[in-house]
Design a protein around this motif. Structure first.
Motif, PDB file in Angstrom:
ATOM      1  N   GLU A   1       0.843  -1.194   0.000  1.00 49.96           N
ATOM      2  CA  GLU A   1       0.000   0.000   0.000  1.00 49.96           C
ATOM      3  C   GLU A   1       0.884   1.252   0.000  1.00 49.96           C
ATOM      4  O   GLU A   1       1.929   1.288   0.636  1.00 49.96           O
ATOM      5  N   THR A   2       0.457   2.282  -0.739  1.00 54.26           N
ATOM      6  CA  THR A   2       1.279   3.491  -0.855  1.00 54.26           C
ATOM      7  C   THR A   2       0.812   4.632   0.044  1.00 54.26           C
ATOM      8  O   THR A   2       1.476   5.668   0.113  1.00 54.26           O
ATOM      9  N   VAL A   3      -0.338   4.470   0.714  1.00 58.37           N
ATOM     10  CA  VAL A   3      -0.806   5.505   1.645  1.00 58.37           C
ATOM     11  C   VAL A   3      -1.163   4.858   2.975  1.00 58.37           C
ATOM     12  O   VAL A   3      -1.428   3.658   3.046  1.00 58.37           O
ATOM     13  N   ASP A   4      -1.150   5.667   4.021  1.00 57.68           N
ATOM     14  CA  ASP A   4      -1.574   5.189   5.334  1.00 57.68           C
ATOM     15  C   ASP A   4      -3.094   5.246   5.422  1.00 57.68           C
ATOM     16  O   ASP A   4      -3.701   6.319   5.285  1.00 57.68           O
ATOM     17  N   VAL A   5      -3.702   4.086   5.613  1.00 62.81           N
ATOM     18  CA  VAL A   5      -5.165   4.008   5.691  1.00 62.81           C
ATOM     19  C   VAL A   5      -5.596   4.208   7.141  1.00 62.81           C
ATOM     20  O   VAL A   5      -5.105   3.519   8.047  1.00 62.81           O
ATOM     21  N   VAL A   6      -6.496   5.155   7.356  1.00 59.30           N
ATOM     22  CA  VAL A   6      -6.990   5.437   8.697  1.00 59.30           C
ATOM     23  C   VAL A   6      -8.068   4.415   9.052  1.00 59.30           C
ATOM     24  O   VAL A   6      -9.059   4.282   8.322  1.00 59.30           O
ATOM     25  N   PRO A   7      -7.896   3.654  10.140  1.00 61.58           N
ATOM     26  CA  PRO A   7      -8.909   2.659  10.524  1.00 61.58           C
ATOM     27  C   PRO A   7     -10.284   3.313  10.716  1.00 61.58           C
ATOM     28  O   PRO A   7     -10.400   4.366  11.343  1.00 61.58           O
ATOM     29  N   GLY A   8     -11.294   2.691  10.149  1.00 59.66           N
ATOM     30  CA  GLY A   8     -12.649   3.195  10.292  1.00 59.66           C
ATOM     31  C   GLY A   8     -13.026   4.291   9.322  1.00 59.66           C
ATOM     32  O   GLY A   8     -14.173   4.768   9.327  1.00 59.66           O
ATOM     33  N   ALA A   9     -12.078   4.729   8.451  1.00 60.42           N
ATOM     34  CA  ALA A   9     -12.380   5.787   7.487  1.00 60.42           C
ATOM     35  C   ALA A   9     -13.407   5.291   6.474  1.00 60.42           C
ATOM     36  O   ALA A   9     -13.347   4.139   6.031  1.00 60.42           O
ATOM     37  N   ARG A  10     -14.351   6.141   6.137  1.00 62.02           N
ATOM     38  CA  ARG A  10     -15.400   5.759   5.195  1.00 62.02           C
ATOM     39  C   ARG A  10     -15.236   6.506   3.873  1.00 62.02           C
ATOM     40  O   ARG A  10     -14.943   7.700   3.862  1.00 62.02           O
ATOM     41  N   PRO A  11     -15.437   5.791   2.760  1.00 64.39           N
ATOM     42  CA  PRO A  11     -15.343   6.474   1.464  1.00 64.39           C
ATOM     43  C   PRO A  11     -16.491   7.453   1.285  1.00 64.39           C
ATOM     44  O   PRO A  11     -17.572   7.279   1.843  1.00 64.39           O
ATOM     45  N   SER A  12     -16.249   8.504   0.510  1.00 62.90           N
ATOM     46  CA  SER A  12     -17.280   9.522   0.270  1.00 62.90           C
ATOM     47  C   SER A  12     -17.334   9.852  -1.214  1.00 62.90           C
ATOM     48  O   SER A  12     -16.432   9.509  -1.983  1.00 62.90           O
ATOM     49  N   LEU A  13     -18.402  10.512  -1.622  1.00 56.08           N
ATOM     50  CA  LEU A  13     -18.550  10.915  -3.012  1.00 56.08           C
ATOM     51  C   LEU A  13     -17.639  12.094  -3.310  1.00 56.08           C
ATOM     52  O   LEU A  13     -17.345  12.920  -2.442  1.00 56.08           O
ATOM     53  N   GLN A  14     -17.186  12.159  -4.574  1.00 54.49           N
ATOM     54  CA  GLN A  14     -16.375  13.287  -5.024  1.00 54.49           C
ATOM     55  C   GLN A  14     -17.298  14.349  -5.614  1.00 54.49           C
ATOM     56  O   GLN A  14     -17.942  14.119  -6.632  1.00 54.49           O
ATOM     57  N   ARG A  15     -17.381  15.510  -4.962  1.00 54.65           N
ATOM     58  CA  ARG A  15     -18.263  16.559  -5.435  1.00 54.65           C
ATOM     59  C   ARG A  15     -17.483  17.595  -6.254  1.00 54.65           C
ATOM     60  O   ARG A  15     -16.555  18.205  -5.743  1.00 54.65           O
ATOM     61  N   PRO A  16     -17.856  17.775  -7.522  1.00 59.09           N
ATOM     62  CA  PRO A  16     -17.174  18.790  -8.344  1.00 59.09           C
ATOM     63  C   PRO A  16     -17.459  20.199  -7.812  1.00 59.09           C
ATOM     64  O   PRO A  16     -18.607  20.542  -7.536  1.00 59.09           O
ATOM     65  N   ARG A  17     -16.413  20.999  -7.658  1.00 64.10           N
ATOM     66  CA  ARG A  17     -16.566  22.371  -7.189  1.00 64.10           C
ATOM     67  C   ARG A  17     -15.503  23.244  -7.839  1.00 64.10           C
ATOM     68  O   ARG A  17     -14.359  22.809  -8.007  1.00 64.10           O
ATOM     69  N   VAL A  18     -15.885  24.475  -8.180  1.00 62.15           N
ATOM     70  CA  VAL A  18     -14.929  25.428  -8.746  1.00 62.15           C
ATOM     71  C   VAL A  18     -14.976  26.702  -7.906  1.00 62.15           C
ATOM     72  O   VAL A  18     -15.968  27.437  -7.942  1.00 62.15           O
ATOM     73  N   PRO A  19     -13.928  26.998  -7.119  1.00 58.02           N
ATOM     74  CA  PRO A  19     -13.910  28.216  -6.301  1.00 58.02           C
ATOM     75  C   PRO A  19     -13.979  29.471  -7.165  1.00 58.02           C
ATOM     76  O   PRO A  19     -13.523  29.476  -8.316  1.00 58.02           O
ATOM     77  N   ALA A  20     -14.529  30.526  -6.615  1.00 57.66           N
ATOM     78  CA  ALA A  20     -14.716  31.773  -7.360  1.00 57.66           C
ATOM     79  C   ALA A  20     -13.397  32.318  -7.897  1.00 57.66           C
ATOM     80  O   ALA A  20     -13.343  32.867  -9.002  1.00 57.66           O
ATOM     81  N   ALA A  21     -12.305  32.159  -7.137  1.00 57.62           N
ATOM     82  CA  ALA A  21     -11.011  32.732  -7.538  1.00 57.62           C
ATOM     83  C   ALA A  21     -10.475  32.121  -8.829  1.00 57.62           C
ATOM     84  O   ALA A  21      -9.646  32.730  -9.510  1.00 57.62           O
ATOM     85  N   ALA A  22     -10.939  30.940  -9.170  1.00 58.85           N
ATOM     86  CA  ALA A  22     -10.401  30.241 -10.342  1.00 58.85           C
ATOM     87  C   ALA A  22     -11.397  30.129 -11.485  1.00 58.85           C
ATOM     88  O   ALA A  22     -11.103  29.502 -12.497  1.00 58.85           O
ATOM     89  N   ARG A  23     -12.564  30.744 -11.362  1.00 60.82           N
ATOM     90  CA  ARG A  23     -13.631  30.472 -12.326  1.00 60.82           C
ATOM     91  C   ARG A  23     -13.323  30.976 -13.741  1.00 60.82           C
ATOM     92  O   ARG A  23     -13.619  30.289 -14.712  1.00 60.82           O
ATOM     93  N   THR A  24     -12.744  32.145 -13.865  1.00 67.07           N
ATOM     94  CA  THR A  24     -12.435  32.638 -15.210  1.00 67.07           C
ATOM     95  C   THR A  24     -11.399  31.756 -15.880  1.00 67.07           C
ATOM     96  O   THR A  24     -11.538  31.381 -17.055  1.00 67.07           O
ATOM     97  N   THR A  25     -10.351  31.386 -15.135  1.00 71.54           N
ATOM     98  CA  THR A  25      -9.341  30.471 -15.668  1.00 71.54           C
ATOM     99  C   THR A  25      -9.971  29.128 -15.994  1.00 71.54           C
ATOM    100  O   THR A  25      -9.669  28.521 -17.031  1.00 71.54           O
ATOM    101  N   PHE A  26     -10.861  28.671 -15.114  1.00 72.95           N
ATOM    102  CA  PHE A  26     -11.527  27.388 -15.343  1.00 72.95           C
ATOM    103  C   PHE A  26     -12.365  27.436 -16.623  1.00 72.95           C
ATOM    104  O   PHE A  26     -12.388  26.462 -17.394  1.00 72.95           O
ATOM    105  N   ILE A  27     -13.025  28.548 -16.867  1.00 71.87           N
ATOM    106  CA  ILE A  27     -13.846  28.658 -18.081  1.00 71.87           C
ATOM    107  C   ILE A  27     -12.973  28.519 -19.327  1.00 71.87           C
ATOM    108  O   ILE A  27     -13.280  27.748 -20.247  1.00 71.87           O
ATOM    109  N   GLY A  28     -11.853  29.252 -19.358  1.00 71.69           N
ATOM    110  CA  GLY A  28     -10.961  29.165 -20.510  1.00 71.69           C
ATOM    111  C   GLY A  28     -10.364  27.782 -20.678  1.00 71.69           C
ATOM    112  O   GLY A  28     -10.408  27.187 -21.756  1.00 71.69           O
TER     113      GLY A  28
END
Length: 393
Positions: free
Chosen positions: A186-213
């Protein structure tokens, strides 16, 4: 058996990444054979191809962060097992709906690997490879996409069982690598009891113009990748009488090869310069491709694929990098996810549209219109990025 570590673990993870991505583009030279056997239209070919992108999107959103909680190895094993499962579905594909299932399963395998394998390659790299590990991950990812059609074309042309042997060979390779992968540390330390979660797409306001281009450029580049992977053998068939199977996939191979080489050679240039250069190359490449379709010139198709592929590779990698430098570390996962959502929507929806248009107005006119549209999007992205760079200078 002791766990594989160091250079051996790194090699196995890179091989797993490569084999998985090869599997996603193996069907490219076979779509014409499936069309003859099952009697479906060009629109159906593009829908079968695009189903892969929907599988990728689903996996990215559902499993994108699971390896942070469960560890890299379980997700790598699951992804390669899913790739092997898609081979088995292709082997029994005797109807269009079975092809759709196979492509969706293949997409899920790629969706699992895009994020997890990239992180695992970087984390497992020996010290002397650490600085080059991101480039190795890129080569395994995009290089695998380019090798898939070529390997399949050779097997289809030179050996019997044209729609079966390729998947048998890939299944055997996947099974062998899978056995090795189960022994990787294994290449990462797995935290016992950690639960997987969904990946939510988000674009912070500071990067939105760059993100659009960057997002517009990514959309155009991935739409081109989708079109070339789905129907470029048909474009070649219009330009060359009864081309050899390897010749029929030469354009899509040139696109992906140029993408990898450009990213490797130009990895030291700044994100802003790279993103704008990539947009310019993508626009020029697609205008050249427009001319190649109008003149039915294979050599010009290949030149256009090289230029557009270089533009796609640079604009995507440097565009994403330009966005990520404008967000906080804890915002990068969500922003990256949003970027990939844009990319894989581009692989699916425009390609299906091109298939519908081709059945109505013809392949070459649709390809010309698509290419002009991609070039216009690349120019729009270029202008947006230049404006944003001047605003933030």
């Amino acid at each position: 058996m002791s766990r594989l570590t160091g250079g051996r673990a790194f090699t196995v993870i890179v091989l797993a990444f490569l084999v998985t991505m090869i599997g996603t583009t193996l069907p490219t030279p076979m779509y014409g054979l499936y069309q003859q056997r099952l009697g479906f239209s060009l629109t159906t070919i593009t829908i079968v191809f695009a189903t892969y992108a929907f599988g990728v999107l689903a996996a990215l959103l559902l499993f994108g962060r699971w390896s942070d909680a469960l560890g890299r190895r379980p997700l790598l094993v699951a992804g390669l097992t899913t790739s092997l499962a898609s081979d088995l579905v292709f082997l029994v594909a005797d109807a269009t709906w079975v092809l759709l299932v196979a492509r969706a399963v293949s997409g899920v395998s790629a969706g699992i690997y895009v994020g997890t394998a990239t992180a695992a390659v970087i984390e497992s790299a020996p010290e002397r490879w650490r600085s080059r590990a991101p480039l190795v991950a890129t080569a395994a990812n995009i290089g695998g996409l380019g090798l898939g059609p070529v390997i399949a074309a050779v097997l289809v042309e030179a050996f019997p069982w044209p729609v079966h042997l390729t998947f048998v060979v890939h299944a055997v390779a996947a099974a062998l690598v899978l056995l090795l992968l189960t022994q990787v540390a294994e290449t990462v330390d797995v935290v016992p009891g950690a639960r997987p979660s969904l990946q939510r797409p988000r674009v912070p306001a500071a990067a939105r113009t760059t993100f659009i281009g960057a997002g517009i450029a990514g959309f155009a580049g991935f739409a081109v990748c989708g079109l070339f992977t789905a129907v470029s053998p048909r474009f070649v068939g219009e330009a060359v009488d009864q081309p050899h199977a390897v010749v029929s996939v030469s354009v899509v191979f040139a696109l992906f090869a140029a993408s990898v080489i450009a990213q490797v050679v130009l990895h030291r240039i700044s994100s802003d310069i790279g993103a704008t250069l990539g947009c310019a190359l993508l626009a020029v490449g697609m205008l050249l491709f427009t001319v190649s379709l109008a003149t039915q010139s294979l050599w010009l198709m290949l030149v256009a694929a090289v230029v557009a592929g270089a533009g796609q590779g640079i604009s995507f990698s440097k565009g994403l990098a330009a966005v990520l430098v404008r967000v906080q570390p804890h915002e990068r996962a969500g922003t990256t996810s949003a970027f990939f959502v844009v990319a894989y929507v581009a692989i699916s929806v425009p390609v299906i549209g091109s298939g519908i248009a081709s059945d109505r107005w013809g392949l070459d006119p649709t390809g010309i219109a698509f290419s002009i549209g991609a070039a216009v999007l690349a120019v729009l992205a270029l202008v947006t990025l230049l404006v944003d760079q001047r605003r933030t200078a």
